[in-house]
Motif scaffolding. Structure first.
Motif, PDB file in Angstrom:
ATOM      1  N   GLU A 267       0.891  -1.175  -0.655  1.00 26.00           N
ATOM      2  CA  GLU A 267      -0.320  -0.195   0.568  1.00 26.00           C
ATOM      3  C   GLU A 267       1.152   1.191  -0.120  1.00 26.00           C
ATOM      4  O   GLU A 267       0.436   1.859  -0.443  1.00 26.00           O
ATOM      5  CB  GLU A 267      -0.923  -0.713   1.277  1.00 26.00           C
ATOM      6  CG  GLU A 267      -2.054   1.244   0.886  1.00 26.00           C
ATOM      7  CD  GLU A 267      -3.140   1.125   2.139  1.00 26.00           C
ATOM      8  OE1 GLU A 267      -3.936   0.321   2.091  1.00 26.00           O
ATOM      9  OE2 GLU A 267      -2.895   0.908   3.248  1.00 26.00           O
ATOM     10  N   THR A 268       1.983   1.297   1.114  1.00 22.53           N
ATOM     11  CA  THR A 268       2.556   2.553   0.743  1.00 22.53           C
ATOM     12  C   THR A 268       3.433   2.602  -0.235  1.00 22.53           C
ATOM     13  O   THR A 268       3.507   3.890  -0.834  1.00 22.53           O
ATOM     14  CB  THR A 268       4.227   2.336   1.695  1.00 22.53           C
ATOM     15  OG1 THR A 268       4.468   1.091   2.356  1.00 22.53           O
ATOM     16  CG2 THR A 268       2.414   2.111   3.686  1.00 22.53           C
ATOM     17  N   LEU A 269       4.062   2.041  -0.709  1.00 32.24           N
ATOM     18  CA  LEU A 269       5.065   1.306  -2.157  1.00 32.24           C
ATOM     19  C   LEU A 269       3.732   1.750  -2.961  1.00 32.24           C
ATOM     20  O   LEU A 269       4.707   2.902  -4.195  1.00 32.24           O
ATOM     21  CB  LEU A 269       5.585   0.153  -2.524  1.00 32.24           C
ATOM     22  CG  LEU A 269       6.802  -0.345  -1.375  1.00 32.24           C
ATOM     23  CD1 LEU A 269       7.402  -1.508  -1.489  1.00 32.24           C
ATOM     24  CD2 LEU A 269       7.751   1.005  -1.572  1.00 32.24           C
ATOM     25  N   GLU A 318     -11.040  -5.920   7.869  1.00 28.24           N
ATOM     26  CA  GLU A 318     -12.031  -5.380   7.326  1.00 28.24           C
ATOM     27  C   GLU A 318     -11.949  -4.031   7.211  1.00 28.24           C
ATOM     28  O   GLU A 318     -12.790  -3.655   5.495  1.00 28.24           O
ATOM     29  CB  GLU A 318     -13.396  -6.207   7.616  1.00 28.24           C
ATOM     30  CG  GLU A 318     -13.876  -7.723   7.514  1.00 28.24           C
ATOM     31  CD  GLU A 318     -14.315  -8.271   8.298  1.00 28.24           C
ATOM     32  OE1 GLU A 318     -15.667  -7.363   8.495  1.00 28.24           O
ATOM     33  OE2 GLU A 318     -15.344  -9.357   8.164  1.00 28.24           O
ATOM     34  N   ALA A 319     -11.639  -3.332   7.966  1.00 30.98           N
ATOM     35  CA  ALA A 319     -11.768  -1.854   7.976  1.00 30.98           C
ATOM     36  C   ALA A 319     -10.856  -0.842   6.819  1.00 30.98           C
ATOM     37  O   ALA A 319     -10.757  -0.442   6.183  1.00 30.98           O
ATOM     38  CB  ALA A 319     -11.899  -1.361   9.270  1.00 30.98           C
ATOM     39  N   TRP A 320     -10.082  -2.075   7.539  1.00 25.07           N
ATOM     40  CA  TRP A 320      -8.639  -1.815   6.158  1.00 25.07           C
ATOM     41  C   TRP A 320      -8.666  -1.690   4.815  1.00 25.07           C
ATOM     42  O   TRP A 320      -8.764  -0.928   3.823  1.00 25.07           O
ATOM     43  CB  TRP A 320      -7.503  -2.505   6.530  1.00 25.07           C
ATOM     44  CG  TRP A 320      -6.241  -2.856   6.565  1.00 25.07           C
ATOM     45  CD1 TRP A 320      -5.496  -0.668   5.354  1.00 25.07           C
ATOM     46  CD2 TRP A 320      -4.903  -3.359   6.048  1.00 25.07           C
ATOM     47  NE1 TRP A 320      -4.728  -1.906   5.771  1.00 25.07           N
ATOM     48  CE2 TRP A 320      -3.533  -2.195   5.143  1.00 25.07           C
ATOM     49  CE3 TRP A 320      -4.922  -4.158   6.814  1.00 25.07           C
ATOM     50  CZ2 TRP A 320      -2.645  -2.896   5.541  1.00 25.07           C
ATOM     51  CZ3 TRP A 320      -3.053  -4.648   6.729  1.00 25.07           C
ATOM     52  CH2 TRP A 320      -2.141  -3.939   6.685  1.00 25.07           C
ATOM     53  N   SER A 321      -9.080  -2.807   4.713  1.00 27.84           N
ATOM     54  CA  SER A 321      -9.983  -3.161   2.969  1.00 27.84           C
ATOM     55  C   SER A 321     -11.122  -1.996   2.985  1.00 27.84           C
ATOM     56  O   SER A 321     -11.218  -1.354   1.305  1.00 27.84           O
ATOM     57  CB  SER A 321     -11.119  -4.242   2.763  1.00 27.84           C
ATOM     58  OG  SER A 321     -11.000  -4.326   1.674  1.00 27.84           O
ATOM     59  N   GLU A 322     -12.050  -1.434   3.749  1.00 28.55           N
ATOM     60  CA  GLU A 322     -12.505  -0.299   2.892  1.00 28.55           C
ATOM     61  C   GLU A 322     -11.672   1.154   3.311  1.00 28.55           C
ATOM     62  O   GLU A 322     -11.777   1.750   2.615  1.00 28.55           O
ATOM     63  CB  GLU A 322     -13.726  -0.101   4.418  1.00 28.55           C
ATOM     64  CG  GLU A 322     -14.791   0.637   3.733  1.00 28.55           C
ATOM     65  CD  GLU A 322     -15.594   0.828   2.681  1.00 28.55           C
ATOM     66  OE1 GLU A 322     -15.909   2.357   2.608  1.00 28.55           O
ATOM     67  OE2 GLU A 322     -15.926  -0.055   2.177  1.00 28.55           O
ATOM     68  N   ALA A 323     -10.714   1.505   4.089  1.00 30.67           N
ATOM     69  CA  ALA A 323     -10.244   2.103   4.140  1.00 30.67           C
ATOM     70  C   ALA A 323      -9.432   2.472   2.824  1.00 30.67           C
ATOM     71  O   ALA A 323      -8.733   3.443   2.395  1.00 30.67           O
ATOM     72  CB  ALA A 323      -9.402   2.693   5.227  1.00 30.67           C
ATOM     73  N   HIS A 324      -9.140   1.047   1.656  1.00 35.39           N
ATOM     74  CA  HIS A 324      -8.269   1.581   1.295  1.00 35.39           C
ATOM     75  C   HIS A 324      -9.026   1.084  -0.001  1.00 35.39           C
ATOM     76  O   HIS A 324      -8.416   2.018  -0.759  1.00 35.39           O
ATOM     77  CB  HIS A 324      -6.958  -0.584   0.801  1.00 35.39           C
ATOM     78  CG  HIS A 324      -6.459  -0.220  -0.367  1.00 35.39           C
ATOM     79  ND1 HIS A 324      -4.972   0.346  -0.298  1.00 35.39           N
ATOM     80  CD2 HIS A 324      -6.900  -0.811  -1.677  1.00 35.39           C
ATOM     81  CE1 HIS A 324      -5.014   0.060  -1.618  1.00 35.39           C
ATOM     82  NE2 HIS A 324      -5.752  -0.390  -2.273  1.00 35.39           N
TER      83      HIS A 324
END
Length: 413
Positions: A267-269, A318-324
């Protein structure tokens, strides 16, 4: 050999030999199990944990370096401190691992050597990227890309391979001792049956129903057999429990944490290189899918310790996926600054969800590791004194055999 004295002598010699052999085999098997389990508890498992820490520390350092680069200019002190601490932890773990690996384990020694050479090169590239980034030079991005590429393609695979080798060794050692010492138990049972048969023969030859010496020997062998069966079964049960509820879920949770850190790196790269159209987004999505499947599998398995932490980590994933998805929407609109804010900002973005998932996976790993170590420790404690006691009881049995048969032989002189 047809005379009664010769037959009594032959029976006595046979009983003494089988008593000594059964006692020696039992003591040897117990000593071997105790030594191996103690080695597993004090050396092999800590080494596997150090190998996992090496991977985690290097991955966290790379994520911190990339996050600092996204901040632009002078990076936040917190992020810089996290990078420095992670590199220090990785270096300390390399030293600990090198001191604990057996000399015959050439594969692990080679992996550690390559890691020890590669880490200073990586930190040098990061410092060069940092200096250029602070002065606003675009070449800093190239240095960061080179450093991160080295970390993702060389250092982290080496650390993962080292952990895989050591974790497999933990599982193998436990699997070998998850069954009772059947050979020793069988020999003691044969010895006890032989003593009973000998008493029946002696009663037939001498017209005496009971022989105090052979009864003493039988009691000694029966006590040794009962002690070995109970301790062996309890030790095997503790080892099997440590394997099912400790070693196996621990390996899966460690893999889950590695996947989490790999996803964060993708994600960061992708943001640093401003390229989410291709492999970075695909890799990120695949890693989160793999993480979700792994956490569901762990939750359905034999996990005892860390179950609550796994559930929280799954929700954070799951929240991370939504943030992405929000991040990708902003990138599609051309709002790069907004996407960076979602990726590294404190308010419910990718950074906080990644940190939550990683933290709870770490807690689950610690609790599961504690379950593993306590199970092995119980297995070792169960065997304490058994080897010495088996030898003492075998000596008592030999003395009882001699004391019971010698008076009968003297009657024929």
């Amino acid at each position: 050999m047809r005379t009664t004295p010769a037959q009594i002598t032959a029976v006595g010699i046979g009983l003494i030999v089988i008593a000594i052999v059964s006692g020696a085999v039992a003591a040897a098997q117990v000593t071997d199990r105790e030594r191996t389990l103690d080695t597993l508890h004090s050396e092999v498992e800590p080494l596997a944990h150090a190998a996992q820490d090496i991977y985690s520390s290097l991955s966290i350092a790379d994520a911190a370096a990339t996050t600092a680069f996204l901040a632009g200019g002078i990076e936040p002190a917190e992020v810089r401190d996290r990078y420095t601490l992670s590199i220090s932890d990785a270096s300390a773990d390399l030293v600990d691992a090198a001191a604990g690996i057996d000399e015959s384990d050439t594969t692990s020694h080679d992996l550690l050597a390559r890691l020890s050479v590669g880490v200073p090169i990586y930190t040098g590239l990061i410092e060069t990227a940092r200096v250029n980034n602070r002065s606003g030079q675009p070449v800093g991005s190239a240095y960061l890309s080179e450093a991160s590429s080295m970390m993702q393609s060389t250092l982290l695979p080496l650390a993962e391979q080292l952990h895989t080798v050591q974790a497999a060794r933990v599982v193998q050692m436990q699997a070998e001792f998850a069954t009772p010492p059947w050979l020793a138990i069988a020999l003691l049972m044969v010895t006890f049956v032989a003593l009973v048969v000998a008493q029946l023969l002696l009663a037939k030859w001498t017209r005496r129903r009971l022989n105090a010496g052979l009864i003493l020997a039988s009691v000694a062998v029966a006590a040794s057999l009962a002690w070995l069966v109970i301790a062996g079964l309890l030790s095997a049960a503790s080892t099997a429990r440590a394997l099912d509820a400790g070693a196996r879920p621990l390996a899966e949770l460690t893999t889950g944490r590695i996947i989490t850190q790999q996803a964060r790196a993708d994600e960061t790269l992708g943001l640093v290189r401003r390229d989410f159209s291709g492999r970075y987004d695909e890799q990120f999505q695949q890693r989160l899918t793999d993480l979700d499947a792994l956490l569901e599998g762990v939750a359905r398995g034999s996990l005892r310790a860390g179950a609550d932490e796994v559930a929280v980590a799954d929700r954070a994933q799951e929240a991370w996926s939504e943030a992405h998805r929000r991040l990708m929407t902003l990138l599609d609109r051309g709002d790069w600054d907004g996407a960076v804010s979602v990726a590294v900002g404190p308010a419910g973005g990718s950074a906080i969800q990644y940190a939550t998932a990683d933290a709870y996976l770490t807690h689950a790993i610690d609790e599961t590791r504690s379950e593993l170590r306590s199970g092995v420790a119980r297995a070792v404690d169960t065997l304490t004194g058994l080897a010495t006691g088996t030898i003492a009881l075998a000596a008592l049995a030999v003395a009882g055999i001699a004391a019971g048969l010698w008076p009968r032989l003297r009657e024929y002189q």
